[in-house]
Design a protein around this motif. Structure first.
Motif, PDB file in Angstrom:
ATOM      1  N   ARG A  90     -68.937   3.432  82.710  1.00 47.10           N
ATOM      2  CA  ARG A  90     -67.657   2.779  82.132  1.00 47.10           C
ATOM      3  C   ARG A  90     -66.310   3.268  83.046  1.00 47.10           C
ATOM      4  O   ARG A  90     -65.188   3.205  82.903  1.00 47.10           O
ATOM      5  N   GLY A 103     -60.881   5.608  75.387  1.00 46.85           N
ATOM      6  CA  GLY A 103     -61.805   4.349  74.863  1.00 46.85           C
ATOM      7  C   GLY A 103     -63.231   4.371  75.645  1.00 46.85           C
ATOM      8  O   GLY A 103     -64.047   3.904  74.797  1.00 46.85           O
ATOM      9  N   ALA A 104     -63.498   5.051  76.722  1.00 52.24           N
ATOM     10  CA  ALA A 104     -64.764   5.123  77.099  1.00 52.24           C
ATOM     11  C   ALA A 104     -65.567   6.241  76.289  1.00 52.24           C
ATOM     12  O   ALA A 104     -66.648   6.066  75.843  1.00 52.24           O
ATOM     13  N   GLU A 114     -66.311   4.226  73.063  1.00 55.40           N
ATOM     14  CA  GLU A 114     -67.671   3.297  73.228  1.00 55.40           C
ATOM     15  C   GLU A 114     -68.935   4.238  73.556  1.00 55.40           C
ATOM     16  O   GLU A 114     -69.774   3.664  72.746  1.00 55.40           O
ATOM     17  N   ASP A 117     -69.834   5.159  70.039  1.00 53.16           N
ATOM     18  CA  ASP A 117     -70.523   4.079  69.062  1.00 53.16           C
ATOM     19  C   ASP A 117     -71.819   3.680  69.676  1.00 53.16           C
ATOM     20  O   ASP A 117     -72.780   3.282  68.711  1.00 53.16           O
ATOM     21  N   ALA A 118     -72.083   3.681  71.148  1.00 51.97           N
ATOM     22  CA  ALA A 118     -73.418   3.285  71.466  1.00 51.97           C
ATOM     23  C   ALA A 118     -74.551   4.529  71.004  1.00 51.97           C
ATOM     24  O   ALA A 118     -75.583   4.019  70.541  1.00 51.97           O
TER      25      ALA A 118
END
Length: 418
Positions: free
Chosen positions: A377, A406-407, A410, A413-414
């Motif tokens: 990312r 933001g990374a 993400e 969430d992953a």
């Protein structure tokens, strides 16, 4: 082309993990040889303060390199070192009257330990016990490993390490146990207590209050135990003030500085000592001199870089930048702390940290997985086990910082989906 014969630090080459090549950098951005860009969210291992390739620091390095690149510092001196010593005296606590140069954070701590032991020996007092804090980290040389936490970092070298007295980390609500243990150790005649003020870095970005730091200083002072502040990581604004010790209103007997000393451009370190520590080594007897040096002690080029850094601190609104960055990080951390995988979200100054899932130690398989996911990312984050932390250069823009957090969102969430 075959792989270069390089043995990288903290790298298990048997895993064949990719090692990207960085071609150049600017501000908070690293540019890869393959054309990719990375936001440096950890200041390239906590050293880069004002940004990569800072023009004022780069100019100072180039100018000095063309004038005087290196000179033995035993029995000789030069203007960049003298200017830096005077500049540090003006910025740092008044009680720290002497500046001893070395070349890394680890060596600055080695110097501090040797100063403390020499102090007591030269006073004719049998005090040689060093007190440390659980989960501390002070470097990778023999002395600094001895005063750091024992574990995977130093298990192979255990036979070489000297014994220390360790006190518990002052976790919230358990501070009295720390005070009691420190009081007992100092009452028994400890030579020195070494601590990372407010934040234990490699130990997992563990944070404690300025009130605790102040109380620990008071306990040491009561028994004459020398107080060594290892501000290699916490210094130069990382905790919101020039030194973390400022927030507790304390002055150490010995102070270790490196990393941001040159703005992160080139290696340099100093150990600052109080006048009594210096005077304990002052004698017409050559056998009582302080026996420590390295070939590159007070390298003129490194000192020039540090002088440029000090000029930036004097002439530019660095503290205001730090305060703005801290506020922005607080807002981003607030948005992450309620994620199902997040535990222990915390912040001191420009340092934020959180745990992902349950603790699994520094060698957690989660760390390299997250590192790779962040790299995909375009963000350089290097988790400590399952601890993700952010410690960016002060020049990072609001947009770049948003990309970093933001990374992290993400990746969280992953991981939650798997």
């Amino acid at each position: 082309m075959s792989k270069p014969p390089i043995w990288h630090p903290f790298t298990q080459h048997g895993l064949n993990e990719p090692i990207p090549e960085v071609s150049h950098a600017d501000g908070a951005v690293l540019y890869r040889k393959d054309g990719g860009e990375m936001i440096d969210a950890i200041s390239s291992w906590w050293v880069t303060t004002h940004g990569h390739a800072h023009p004022k620091i780069a100019a100072a390095i180039a100018e000095q390199a063309a004038r005087l690149d290196q000179i033995i510092f035993a029995g000789w001196t030069h203007r960049p070192a003298e200017d830096l010593a005077r500049g540090l005296r003006a910025l740092m606590p008044d009680t720290l009257t002497r500046v001893f140069f070395s070349d890394s954070g680890s060596t600055s701590v080695e110097v501090a330990l040797k100063m403390a032991l020499g102090y007591w020996l030269n006073r004719g007092e049998d005090r040689h016990r060093i007190v440390v804090m659980d989960n501390g980290y002070h470097g990778d040389t023999i002395g600094t490993m001895s005063v750091g936490a024992r574990g995977a970092f130093n298990r192979a070298y255990e036979p070489l390490l000297f014994d220390v007295t360790s006190i518990p980390f002052p976790a919230s609500g358990l501070e009295q146990a720390t005070y009691d243990a420190l009081d007992a150790a100092c009452r028994e005649g400890a030579a020195a207590f070494i601590v990372e003020p407010l934040v234990l870095g490699a130990g997992g970005m563990l944070m404690y209050s300025a009130r605790v730091l102040s109380e620990m200083r008071s306990i040491c002072a009561k028994y004459g135990t020398l107080f060594i502040a290892d501000e290699v990581m916490t210094g130069w604004g990382r905790t919101g003030t020039l030194l973390a010790c400022e927030q507790a209103g304390i002055e150490p007997d010995i102070l270790c500085l490196s990393k941001g000393l040159t703005g992160g451009a080139v290696p340099l370190a100093v150990t600052m000592a109080s006048e009594p520590v210096f005077e304990a080594h002052l004698s017409p007897d050559r056998a009582r001199m302080f026996f420590h040096s390295s070939s590159y002690t007070a390298n003129p080029i490194a000192c020039a870089a540090a002088n440029a850094n000090l000029a930036i601190w004097r002439e530019e609104p660095v503290i205001e930048r730090i305060a703005t960055l801290a506020r922005r990080q607080e807002e981003h951390l607030e948005q992450l702390k309620n994620h199902a995988l997040v535990r222990g979200a915390r912040q001191v100054g420009t340092i934020t940290a959180l745990e992902v899932g349950e603790a699994d130690g520094y060698l957690s398989d989660l760390a390299p997985r997250m590192l790779a996911m962040f790299r995909e990312r375009g963000v350089l984050l290097r988790p400590l086990g399952n601890t993700v932390y952010v410690m960016p250069p002060y020049c990072i823009t609001a947009e770049q910082l948003a990309r970093v957090y933001g990374a992290i969102a993400e990746v969280l969430d992953a991981l939650a989906i798997r």
